[in-house]
Design an enzyme around this catalytic site. Structure first.
Site, PDB file in Angstrom:
ATOM      1  N   GLU A  74       2.162 -32.288  10.966  1.00 26.86           N
ATOM      2  CA  GLU A  74       2.467 -33.706  10.768  1.00 26.86           C
ATOM      3  C   GLU A  74       2.044 -34.163   9.358  1.00 26.86           C
ATOM      4  O   GLU A  74       2.754 -34.932   8.705  1.00 26.86           O
ATOM      5  CB  GLU A  74       1.766 -34.536  11.868  1.00 26.86           C
ATOM      6  CG  GLU A  74       1.915 -36.037  11.777  1.00 26.86           C
ATOM      7  CD  GLU A  74       3.346 -36.561  11.821  1.00 26.86           C
ATOM      8  OE1 GLU A  74       4.284 -35.791  12.052  1.00 26.86           O
ATOM      9  OE2 GLU A  74       3.511 -37.752  11.557  1.00 26.86           O
ATOM     10  N   ARG A  99      16.220 -49.446   8.415  1.00 27.72           N
ATOM     11  CA  ARG A  99      16.700 -48.309   9.210  1.00 27.72           C
ATOM     12  C   ARG A  99      17.358 -47.245   8.337  1.00 27.72           C
ATOM     13  O   ARG A  99      17.601 -46.142   8.805  1.00 27.72           O
ATOM     14  CB  ARG A  99      17.703 -48.803  10.266  1.00 27.72           C
ATOM     15  CG  ARG A  99      17.070 -49.738  11.267  1.00 27.72           C
ATOM     16  CD  ARG A  99      18.132 -50.408  12.087  1.00 27.72           C
ATOM     17  NE  ARG A  99      18.791 -49.456  12.949  1.00 27.72           N
ATOM     18  CZ  ARG A  99      18.480 -49.261  14.221  1.00 27.72           C
ATOM     19  NH1 ARG A  99      17.508 -49.953  14.756  1.00 27.72           N
ATOM     20  NH2 ARG A  99      19.129 -48.389  14.946  1.00 27.72           N
ATOM     21  N   CYS A 129      23.146 -46.672  11.279  1.00 24.26           N
ATOM     22  CA  CYS A 129      23.979 -47.845  11.044  1.00 24.26           C
ATOM     23  C   CYS A 129      23.379 -49.082  11.709  1.00 24.26           C
ATOM     24  O   CYS A 129      22.798 -48.996  12.785  1.00 24.26           O
ATOM     25  CB  CYS A 129      25.372 -47.611  11.600  1.00 24.26           C
ATOM     26  SG  CYS A 129      26.149 -46.172  10.876  1.00 24.26           S
ATOM     27  N   ASN A 184      28.752 -47.819  15.395  1.00 24.11           N
ATOM     28  CA  ASN A 184      27.579 -46.968  15.241  1.00 24.11           C
ATOM     29  C   ASN A 184      27.774 -45.769  16.170  1.00 24.11           C
ATOM     30  O   ASN A 184      27.861 -45.945  17.377  1.00 24.11           O
ATOM     31  CB  ASN A 184      26.318 -47.762  15.644  1.00 24.11           C
ATOM     32  CG  ASN A 184      25.051 -47.021  15.303  1.00 24.11           C
ATOM     33  OD1 ASN A 184      25.095 -45.909  14.786  1.00 24.11           O
ATOM     34  ND2 ASN A 184      23.915 -47.638  15.600  1.00 24.11           N
ATOM     35  N   GLY A 185      27.901 -44.577  15.615  1.00 20.34           N
ATOM     36  CA  GLY A 185      28.120 -43.396  16.458  1.00 20.34           C
ATOM     37  C   GLY A 185      29.096 -42.448  15.787  1.00 20.34           C
ATOM     38  O   GLY A 185      29.401 -42.593  14.599  1.00 20.34           O
ATOM     39  N   HIS A 219      -0.892 -13.127   7.567  1.00 14.02           N
ATOM     40  CA  HIS A 219       0.328 -12.415   7.960  1.00 14.02           C
ATOM     41  C   HIS A 219       1.509 -12.751   7.045  1.00 14.02           C
ATOM     42  O   HIS A 219       2.651 -12.566   7.431  1.00 14.02           O
ATOM     43  CB  HIS A 219       0.676 -12.722   9.424  1.00 14.02           C
ATOM     44  CG  HIS A 219      -0.389 -12.274  10.374  1.00 14.02           C
ATOM     45  ND1 HIS A 219      -0.651 -10.935  10.600  1.00 14.02           N
ATOM     46  CD2 HIS A 219      -1.284 -12.966  11.108  1.00 14.02           C
ATOM     47  CE1 HIS A 219      -1.654 -10.839  11.459  1.00 14.02           C
ATOM     48  NE2 HIS A 219      -2.066 -12.063  11.775  1.00 14.02           N
ATOM     49  N   LYS A 251      15.649 -44.457   9.843  1.00 15.58           N
ATOM     50  CA  LYS A 251      14.545 -44.670  10.791  1.00 15.58           C
ATOM     51  C   LYS A 251      14.875 -44.124  12.175  1.00 15.58           C
ATOM     52  O   LYS A 251      14.026 -43.592  12.847  1.00 15.58           O
ATOM     53  CB  LYS A 251      14.238 -46.173  10.867  1.00 15.58           C
ATOM     54  CG  LYS A 251      13.082 -46.526  11.781  1.00 15.58           C
ATOM     55  CD  LYS A 251      11.773 -46.006  11.245  1.00 15.58           C
ATOM     56  CE  LYS A 251      10.629 -46.163  12.214  1.00 15.58           C
ATOM     57  NZ  LYS A 251       9.542 -45.203  11.926  1.00 15.58           N
ATOM     58  N   LYS A 301       4.634 -35.706   6.621  1.00 14.78           N
ATOM     59  CA  LYS A 301       4.433 -36.995   5.963  1.00 14.78           C
ATOM     60  C   LYS A 301       4.543 -36.831   4.448  1.00 14.78           C
ATOM     61  O   LYS A 301       5.186 -37.620   3.772  1.00 14.78           O
ATOM     62  CB  LYS A 301       3.063 -37.609   6.300  1.00 14.78           C
ATOM     63  CG  LYS A 301       2.868 -38.130   7.685  1.00 14.78           C
ATOM     64  CD  LYS A 301       3.607 -39.407   8.019  1.00 14.78           C
ATOM     65  CE  LYS A 301       4.984 -39.154   8.521  1.00 14.78           C
ATOM     66  NZ  LYS A 301       5.189 -38.915   9.930  1.00 14.78           N
ATOM     67  N   GLU A 328       8.172 -36.237   3.248  1.00 11.96           N
ATOM     68  CA  GLU A 328       9.026 -37.422   3.360  1.00 11.96           C
ATOM     69  C   GLU A 328       8.746 -38.437   2.260  1.00 11.96           C
ATOM     70  O   GLU A 328       9.668 -39.050   1.724  1.00 11.96           O
ATOM     71  CB  GLU A 328       8.754 -38.133   4.695  1.00 11.96           C
ATOM     72  CG  GLU A 328       9.285 -37.424   5.904  1.00 11.96           C
ATOM     73  CD  GLU A 328       8.950 -38.184   7.162  1.00 11.96           C
ATOM     74  OE1 GLU A 328       9.863 -38.626   7.840  1.00 11.96           O
ATOM     75  OE2 GLU A 328       7.739 -38.336   7.476  1.00 11.96           O
ATOM     76  N   TRP A 384      25.255 -45.531   7.379  1.00 14.95           N
ATOM     77  CA  TRP A 384      24.581 -44.299   6.971  1.00 14.95           C
ATOM     78  C   TRP A 384      25.631 -43.218   7.161  1.00 14.95           C
ATOM     79  O   TRP A 384      26.011 -42.913   8.291  1.00 14.95           O
ATOM     80  CB  TRP A 384      23.358 -44.065   7.847  1.00 14.95           C
ATOM     81  CG  TRP A 384      22.425 -43.010   7.368  1.00 14.95           C
ATOM     82  CD1 TRP A 384      21.532 -43.109   6.340  1.00 14.95           C
ATOM     83  CD2 TRP A 384      22.254 -41.700   7.915  1.00 14.95           C
ATOM     84  NE1 TRP A 384      20.819 -41.938   6.214  1.00 14.95           N
ATOM     85  CE2 TRP A 384      21.243 -41.057   7.161  1.00 14.95           C
ATOM     86  CE3 TRP A 384      22.847 -41.004   8.956  1.00 14.95           C
ATOM     87  CZ2 TRP A 384      20.828 -39.757   7.421  1.00 14.95           C
ATOM     88  CZ3 TRP A 384      22.431 -39.702   9.221  1.00 14.95           C
ATOM     89  CH2 TRP A 384      21.439 -39.100   8.451  1.00 14.95           C
TER      90      TRP A 384
END
Ligand code: F6R
Length: 608
Positions: A483, A27, A2, A99-100, A506, A603, A487, A490, A75
């Protein structure tokens, strides 16, 4: 997550609110809204789902005027994405953005319903609005007293900004769980969840501390700490250049941030490397004393930051001979923990606001660690405020949701830290000098690799229609494979998985056929021969192989080798992620995805 912006001024504030809330779009959000109190003391609220541009259109049609107002991007956490659930929420004269998460909202909701309140949304924020209104009506106290008294009844996190239509000359801001920053102007003051929202209007900032409540008038502000005492908080002048926040010549922020890495790393090294020495005087003498005692390191982080931590485990153990454990923050907080003797706790975070990481830090403080340090990109963030020590990564503001430059700067700072601790503990070691010299060459090395972008564009063409891609790495390249896979997921929504190369036989080998590309990073090191065996295993099963290496891979197998300039083994992880970032970017681009704001992601993840 948010975004919050609010202002109290002597002029019409609507355009400012719209422009500023737009700046927080990066964000991630699903709906937005704005409310002002007009000259007749009426609350005018406009909300909508979708982009801030939609909100702007709606607001402009209504031609509203007000000198005090608040805006929000949401959000969704409590309740679906809908106009009714978008903020601000209202209870009679009280207007609030939040926000929370309020953990006991259901209980409070049923209490307030019994008192006659009718709810128009599914949100926990509307619960706060009604609770404050109920307390205010019942006690007749001032809004600030009402907020102070209600804090004990709210469980969870609730950074919020509140307006009162009965007293429309001030805003009240509460920091609980996520940041709020006051912007100081000329006969006008502002508050936002992120300085980016304010930088076009002021650089004079005051970060609230956890638990602070601020009363903000156009000409003055008053701040109470968590115990209710008036406190002066330090004013800082932001050094973020507003111009650098644009995309420049790049199409997307992610692309810009990938190409910015040489300069971000230069910033991370600046003042810290001088003539073969690593200077962390910013940590002070107390840190030095603690470092000398360290016998174990526990690192906790999420996502990309977790992958950086995994690389550093290799460095802490191989260079400093300090056992190091790395854990995803949400897991660390979900179990009974046994703490090793003389263990030091480190968190890694770009935003410094990741709720899971913050929770882990708070838990760690009760467990008898020697102390804690955060490696973070955001100076005023909660992690920085709550940690014993901090090192800033100095990557500059990262706007693309997918982290890139924050990863490589985290690694740079971590490597300096490992070298520093090694030198403290092993006086005769030449590691500090060695690492200092290698790191100064790092920005140039990355510039070289970035020149490979055309080869990577070609590969992206070959891969963009695949449904599954496997990433493999050994040793400190395994976190790089993880990583790289993250990427790709996403940005392109292609299913990508990472495995340690040796683990292939395995189980995952069963997946290999002519439809599954396998991407392997294989720098020259003692593990290369083993990786070659893995390449043969994949080739024998018809897999499509792409190898990133600084070596000629002298195998007969059918594969594409992308030559990476030679680098010293120790910094190979920092170099080898660059082509994987580019690959994800170009694949996402070809697939026409929303690169900077991938679906469902935000974000900074300020909820657990
Ligand atoms: C991935 C990404 C996320 C973050 C994670 C932790 O590209 O950005 O996985 O790395 O949410 O965020 P920070 O580092 O802000 O704690």
């Amino acid at each position: 997550m948010c975004g919050i912006v609010a202002a109290v001024t002597e002029r019409n504030i609507t355009d400012f609110l719209l422009e500023s809330i737009k700046r927080l779009e990066y964000r991630g959000y699903d709906s937005s809204g704005l409310a002002i109190i007009n000259q007749k003391k009426n609350i005018i609220r406009i909300r909508c789902i979708g982009k801030v541009n939609e909100l702007s259109k709606k607001v402009k049609q209504k031609k509203i005027f007000g000198k005090i107002g608040i805006a929000h991007t949401r959000w969704a956490t409590h309740g679906k994405v809908s106009e009714e659930n978008a903020h601000p929420h209202i209870s009679s004269n009280i207007v609030i953005v939040h926000n929370g998460i309020i953990e006991n909202s259901l209980k409070l909701r049923s209490f307030l319903e019994k008192k006659g309140y009718i709810f128009h949304s599914d949100t926990d924020t509307e619960v706060i609005a009604h609770l404050l209104h109920w307390e205010q009506t019942k006690t007749g106290k001032s809004l600030i007293e009402v907020i102070q008294n209600s804090k004990n009844r709210l469980h969870g996190s609730y950074s919020m900004v509140i307006m009162d239509a009965y007293n429309s000359s001030k805003l009240i801001a509460v920091r609980s769980g996520s940041p709020l920053v006051i912007g100081l102007g000329q006969k006008e003051n502002f508050i936002a969840s992120d300085q980016i929202a304010l930088l076009n209007i002021t650089k004079r900032l005051i970060y609230l501390k956890e638990g602070d409540i601020a009363i903000i008038h156009s000409k003055n502000i008053k701040i109470f700490n968590k115990h209710g005492f008036i406190k002066k908080r330090k004013e800082i002048i932001s050094n973020v250049k507003y111009k650098t926040i644009g995309k420049g010549k790049y199409k997307y922020y992610m692309e810009k941030e990938i190409y910015e890495q040489p300069s971000s790393i230069r910033h991370a090294l600046h003042h810290r490397i001088k003539k073969d020495k690593i200077n962390f005087s910013e940590l002070g003498y107390r840190a030095k004393k603690i470092f000398l005692n360290i016998e174990h390191i526990q690192i906790v982080a999420c996502g990309t930051s977790y992958h950086a931590a995994m690389v550093s485990k290799h460095w802490f153990e191989s260079l400093a001979s300090i056992p190091c454990d790395v854990e995803v923050a949400s897991e660390f907080s979900s179990r009974k923990l046994a703490v090793r003797k003389k263990s030091f706790f480190i968190t890694l975070s770009q935003s410094g606001e990741t709720a899971d990481t913050l929770e882990a830090l708070r838990i760690s403080k009760k467990l008898g660690y020697l102390g804690n340090l955060t490696i973070c990109n955001m100076k005023g963030s909660s992690l920085v405020q709550e940690s014993d020590f901090y090192l800033l990564t100095k990557a500059g503001i990262e706007i693309g949701v997918a982290s890139t430059k924050s990863f490589t700067t985290q690694l740079t700072v971590l490597l300096m830290l490992v070298a520093k601790i090694t030198k403290l503990k092993q006086k005769k070691s030449n590691i500090e000098k060695k690492i200092a010299n290698i790191l100064t060459t790092l920005p140039f090395r990355i510039e070289e690799i970035l020149k490979k972008n055309n080869i990577i564009k070609t590969i992206s063409h070959q891969l963009c229609n695949k449904n599954n891609i496997l990433f493999l790495g050994r040793g400190d390249q395994y976190p790089i494979a993880m990583e790289g896979a993250l990427k790709l997921k996403e940005i392109s929504y292609i299913h990508a998985e990472a495995y340690p190369s040796g683990e292939l036989k395995h189980g995952p080998l069963a997946l290999i056929d002519k439809n599954i590309p396998v991407i392997i990073t294989a720098p020259k090191n003692s593990l290369l021969e083993k990786t070659k065996k893995n390449i043969k295993e994949i080739s024998a099963r018809g897999g499509i192989i792409y190898v990133f290496s600084d070596q000629e891979i002298d195998l007969e197998e059918n594969m594409t080798v992308i030559k990476i300039p030679y680098v010293e083994e120790i910094i190979a992880p920092i170099l080898y992620i660059i082509p994987l970032q580019l690959l994800a970017y170009y694949i996402g681009l070809r697939k026409g995805k929303n690169i900077d704001q991938p679906r469902n992601l935000a974000k900074s993840v300020t909820v657990e």
